[in-house]
Design a protein around this motif. Structure first.
Motif, PDB file in Angstrom:
ATOM      1  N   THR A 158       0.830  -1.071   0.069  1.00  0.00           N
ATOM      2  CA  THR A 158       0.108   0.359  -0.016  1.00  0.00           C
ATOM      3  C   THR A 158       0.320   1.094  -0.021  1.00  0.00           C
ATOM      4  O   THR A 158       2.325   1.407   0.338  1.00  0.00           O
ATOM      5  CB  THR A 158      -1.064  -0.293   0.958  1.00  0.00           C
ATOM      6  N   SER A 159       0.811   2.506  -0.320  1.00  0.00           N
ATOM      7  CA  SER A 159       1.266   3.779   0.239  1.00  0.00           C
ATOM      8  C   SER A 159       1.159   4.330   0.868  1.00  0.00           C
ATOM      9  O   SER A 159       0.222   4.603   1.588  1.00  0.00           O
ATOM     10  CB  SER A 159       0.328   4.451  -1.158  1.00  0.00           C
ATOM     11  N   LEU A 160       2.282   4.625   1.393  1.00  0.00           N
ATOM     12  CA  LEU A 160       1.959   5.373   2.929  1.00  0.00           C
ATOM     13  C   LEU A 160       2.910   6.657   2.575  1.00  0.00           C
ATOM     14  O   LEU A 160       3.924   6.707   2.172  1.00  0.00           O
ATOM     15  CB  LEU A 160       3.494   4.211   3.365  1.00  0.00           C
ATOM     16  N   PHE A 161       2.303   7.684   3.202  1.00  0.00           N
ATOM     17  CA  PHE A 161       2.578   9.333   3.076  1.00  0.00           C
ATOM     18  C   PHE A 161       2.536   9.651   5.068  1.00  0.00           C
ATOM     19  O   PHE A 161       2.126   9.498   5.146  1.00  0.00           O
ATOM     20  CB  PHE A 161       2.054  10.086   2.327  1.00  0.00           C
ATOM     21  N   ILE A 162       4.154   9.997   4.322  1.00  0.00           N
ATOM     22  CA  ILE A 162       4.412  10.921   6.596  1.00  0.00           C
ATOM     23  C   ILE A 162       4.286  12.468   5.820  1.00  0.00           C
ATOM     24  O   ILE A 162       5.453  12.974   4.849  1.00  0.00           O
ATOM     25  CB  ILE A 162       5.543   9.525   7.168  1.00  0.00           C
ATOM     26  N   TYR A 163       3.535  12.656   6.657  1.00  0.00           N
ATOM     27  CA  TYR A 163       4.105  14.456   6.090  1.00  0.00           C
ATOM     28  C   TYR A 163       4.895  14.915   7.530  1.00  0.00           C
ATOM     29  O   TYR A 163       3.833  14.771   8.784  1.00  0.00           O
ATOM     30  CB  TYR A 163       3.020  15.442   5.039  1.00  0.00           C
ATOM     31  N   ALA A 164       5.620  16.124   7.525  1.00  0.00           N
ATOM     32  CA  ALA A 164       5.739  16.835   9.034  1.00  0.00           C
ATOM     33  C   ALA A 164       5.366  18.160   7.936  1.00  0.00           C
ATOM     34  O   ALA A 164       5.923  18.975   7.488  1.00  0.00           O
ATOM     35  CB  ALA A 164       7.072  16.277   9.492  1.00  0.00           C
ATOM     36  N   LEU A 165       5.794  18.960   9.634  1.00  0.00           N
ATOM     37  CA  LEU A 165       5.924  20.528   9.445  1.00  0.00           C
ATOM     38  C   LEU A 165       6.857  21.297   8.890  1.00  0.00           C
ATOM     39  O   LEU A 165       7.085  22.073   7.358  1.00  0.00           O
ATOM     40  CB  LEU A 165       5.826  21.215  10.339  1.00  0.00           C
ATOM     41  N   THR A 166       7.921  20.096   8.473  1.00  0.00           N
ATOM     42  CA  THR A 166       8.900  20.730   7.818  1.00  0.00           C
ATOM     43  C   THR A 166       8.925  20.275   6.738  1.00  0.00           C
ATOM     44  O   THR A 166      10.054  20.530   5.876  1.00  0.00           O
ATOM     45  CB  THR A 166      10.254  19.776   8.225  1.00  0.00           C
ATOM     46  N   GLY A 167       8.332  19.375   5.995  1.00  0.00           N
ATOM     47  CA  GLY A 167       8.128  18.191   4.970  1.00  0.00           C
ATOM     48  C   GLY A 167       7.526  16.932   4.642  1.00  0.00           C
ATOM     49  O   GLY A 167       7.597  16.866   5.502  1.00  0.00           O
ATOM     50  N   THR A 168       8.482  16.461   3.850  1.00  0.00           N
ATOM     51  CA  THR A 168       7.722  14.865   3.065  1.00  0.00           C
ATOM     52  C   THR A 168       8.973  14.429   4.336  1.00  0.00           C
ATOM     53  O   THR A 168      10.232  14.200   3.346  1.00  0.00           O
ATOM     54  CB  THR A 168       7.511  14.582   1.483  1.00  0.00           C
ATOM     55  N   LEU A 169       8.522  13.494   4.863  1.00  0.00           N
ATOM     56  CA  LEU A 169       9.357  12.386   5.327  1.00  0.00           C
ATOM     57  C   LEU A 169       9.557  11.040   4.568  1.00  0.00           C
ATOM     58  O   LEU A 169      10.721  10.745   4.548  1.00  0.00           O
ATOM     59  CB  LEU A 169       9.248  12.465   7.085  1.00  0.00           C
ATOM     60  N   PHE A 170       8.751  10.928   4.050  1.00  0.00           N
ATOM     61  CA  PHE A 170       8.145   9.391   3.688  1.00  0.00           C
ATOM     62  C   PHE A 170       7.374   9.288   2.160  1.00  0.00           C
ATOM     63  O   PHE A 170       5.981  10.027   2.855  1.00  0.00           O
ATOM     64  CB  PHE A 170       8.439   7.985   4.802  1.00  0.00           C
ATOM     65  N   GLU A 171       7.510   9.039   1.293  1.00  0.00           N
ATOM     66  CA  GLU A 171       6.868   8.483   0.126  1.00  0.00           C
ATOM     67  C   GLU A 171       7.255   7.081  -0.418  1.00  0.00           C
ATOM     68  O   GLU A 171       8.255   7.087  -0.638  1.00  0.00           O
ATOM     69  CB  GLU A 171       6.509   9.855  -1.118  1.00  0.00           C
ATOM     70  N   GLY A 172       5.876   6.386  -0.344  1.00  0.00           N
ATOM     71  CA  GLY A 172       6.588   5.071  -1.217  1.00  0.00           C
ATOM     72  C   GLY A 172       5.498   4.141  -1.093  1.00  0.00           C
ATOM     73  O   GLY A 172       4.480   4.030  -0.138  1.00  0.00           O
TER      74      GLY A 172
END
Length: 83
Positions: free
Chosen positions: A4-18
């Motif tokens: 499945t696609s995982l997206f992790i976003y923080a205030l500082t930007g994208t931490l992970f997409e994959g």
């Protein structure tokens, strides 16, 4: 193996997409593992570690708090990171 696609976003930007085979998160009510085709869920996250399980082993992200939304196609984490 399904992914499945995982997206992790923080205030500082994208931490992970994959693509991941699953993710373990520090849910407000305890640790939770979300796998592909999981039933839809929205929950708060507490201080702890997100473990993204990928084909190359995995990735760890330490967070203070946040929210996660998951459905049968994707998982989206909005987080604040620990300093």
């Amino acid at each position: 193996m399904k992914s499945t696609s995982l997206f992790i976003y923080a205030l500082t930007g994208t931490l992970f997409e994959g693509d991941v085979s699953g993710v373990t998160i520090p849910g407000e009510d305890g640790e939770l593992t979300i796998l592909p085709t999981h039933a839809p869920i929205v929950t708060a996250l507490k201080n702890g570690k997100i473990n993204a399980h990928t084909n190359d082993g995995g990735h760890e992200f330490f967070i203070e708090s946040g929210f996660v939304y998951a459905d049968q196609k994707s998982i989206v984490c909005l987080v604040t990171q620990t300093s």
